[in-house]
Design an enzyme around this catalytic site. Structure first.
Site, short mmCIF file in Angstrom:
data_model
loop_
_atom_site.label_atom_id
_atom_site.label_comp_id
_atom_site.label_asym_id
_atom_site.label_seq_id
_atom_site.Cartn_x
_atom_site.Cartn_y
_atom_site.Cartn_z
CG ASP A 109 -2.19 0.84 0.95
OD1 ASP A 109 -3.28 0.26 0.97
OD2 ASP A 109 -2.07 2.07 0.70
CB VAL A 127 1.01 4.13 -10.99
CG1 VAL A 127 1.03 4.77 -12.38
CG2 VAL A 127 -0.41 4.10 -10.43
CG ASN A 143 -7.81 -4.57 -3.11
OD1 ASN A 143 -9.03 -4.71 -3.13
ND2 ASN A 143 -7.22 -3.74 -2.25
CB SER A 172 -16.01 -1.51 -10.24
OG SER A 172 -17.19 -0.84 -9.85
CE1 TYR A 204 -12.94 2.70 -8.49
CE2 TYR A 204 -15.11 2.15 -9.38
CZ TYR A 204 -14.08 1.90 -8.49
OH TYR A 204 -14.19 0.84 -7.60
CE LYS A 240 -11.83 -0.44 -9.93
NZ LYS A 240 -10.74 -1.20 -9.30
CB ALA A 255 -17.15 -4.28 0.47
#
Ligand SMILES: NC(=O)c1ccc[n+]([C@@H]2O[C@H](COP(=O)([O-])OP(=O)(O)OC[C@H]3O[C@@H](n4cnc5c(N)ncnc54)[C@H](O)[C@@H]3O)[C@@H](O)[C@H]2O)c1
Length: 312
Positions: free
Chosen positions: A44, A72, A95, A147, A159, A163, A191
């Site tokens: 992370d 990235v 993720n 997504s 986004y 995705k 979630a």
């Protein structure tokens, strides 16, 4: 299926990278994999969160290391952390993700591309660096997080475009990677996490999400897919809490015009816009075959099921 009979999916001897694992779903995936014996790279850019996740894992008796490289720009370094720490790599869960909302034409270009890049360049970079090691594993597992936003959410174009790219990449990569023993799957999760905490201001919806789709609830599905005995090739799944389903592209009923003129299409607009029985397509070959047989039924006998597969 073989795995339905299993009582315990064990990850002893396996090494996993989970990107964006400092918080939210990623942290839960890392914890569940580690709790079953996997050695985990907790990646992370938020190093403090990653360290907290690693502490949770090690305090519970698991094995994990912090990696704070950026997916990235530093993808090979993340894979190197797995090799330096544990000597191998068997599982990657792509993720990491970010999101921000704004109309397409109003959002700063830098913001738009940052959202897109974390998703697309992140998945591409980490997967490319990981592939030789996943192949060497013999039972490599690559899980990419897409997504249901691919179907469109206003003010979320970067986004959703990203995705969708991950989804398309996954369908193609699944077929390529299967030949070298690597299983690629794509997930469209739902979630309640730090990312979605503010997206649902209605307290009734948020409370329901807290109960039915906590961040940890997707981890069981990820862990099942990550297991070496699981054989699921080329699928995309919606997953929310204890509910999951396969995802395919569906076509509405087709229609034909007499001649290919703009006027014929103008006269047919109403018919074209009617809903009706759906046809499900899992890949380009199925769509191509369906279109060609509709236009030239004699091809039904001739066109192979993998007609659009140029690799043959
Ligand atoms: N929460 C949902 O309902 C939902 C729905 C569909 C898809 N997703 C996807 O699931 C994944 C996890 O989402 P979440 O809700 O747990 O989000 P989250 O915001 O809680 O966690 C994402 C993590 O990724 C990390 N990250 C961001 N950029 C990074 C980079 N360049 N390199 C490394 N790490 C980076 C962040 O620091 C953060 O810890 C994301 O890809 C998200 O797009 C979430």
């Amino acid at each position: 299926m073989e795995q339905l009979k299993m009582t315990n999916l064990d990850f002893n001897g396996r090494v996993a990278i989970v990107t964006g694992a400092g918080q939210g779903m990623g942290r839960e995936h890392a914890k569940m994999l580690a709790s079953r014996g996997a050695r985990v790279v907790v990646n992370d850019v938020n190093a403090a969160n990653a360290a907290e996740a690693v502490a949770e894992i090690t305090n519970a008796g698991g094995t994990a290391v912090v990696d704070s490289h950026n997916v990235v720009t530093e993808a090979p370094e993340i894979v190197q952390t797995a090799l330096d720490s544990f000597g191998q790599l068997d599982i990657v869960v792509n993720n990491a993700g970010i999101n921000a909302f704004g109309r397409f034409w109003e959002m700063e270009a830098d913001t738009w591309w940052r959202i897109f890049d974390v998703a697309v360049k992140g998945v591409v970079g980490v997967s490319r660096a990981a592939m030789p090691h996943l192949i060497a594993s013999g039972t490599g597992r690559l899980i990419n997080i897409s997504s249901n936003g691919v179907m469109g959410v206003p003010t979320d174009s970067a986004y959703n475009a990203a995705k969708a790219a991950i989804w398309g990449l996954g369908i193609t990569l699944a077929a390529e990677a299967r030949e070298v023993g690597v299983q690629v799957t794509t997930l469209m999760p739902v979630a309640l996490t730090p990312m979605t905490e503010d997206a649902f201001p209605n307290p009734v919806i948020k409370d329901a999400m807290r109960t039915t789709v906590p961040a940890s609830s997707v981890s069981a599905f990820v862990t099942w897919l990550a297991h070496q005995d699981t054989a699921v090739f080329g699928e995309t799944f919606e997953i929310a809490g204890v509910a999951a389903g396969r995802v395919a592209i569906a076509g509405m009923p087709r229609m034909k015009v007499e001649a290919p003129t703009p006027e014929s299409w103008a006269d047919s607009g109403e018919v074209l816009m009617k809903d009706g029985e759906l046809r499900a397509f899992r890949n380009a070959s199925e769509s191509f075959r369906d279109q060609m047989v509709y236009l030239a039924p004699e091809l039904d006998e001739v066109l192979p099921a993998n007609a659009a597969d140029v690799s043959r």
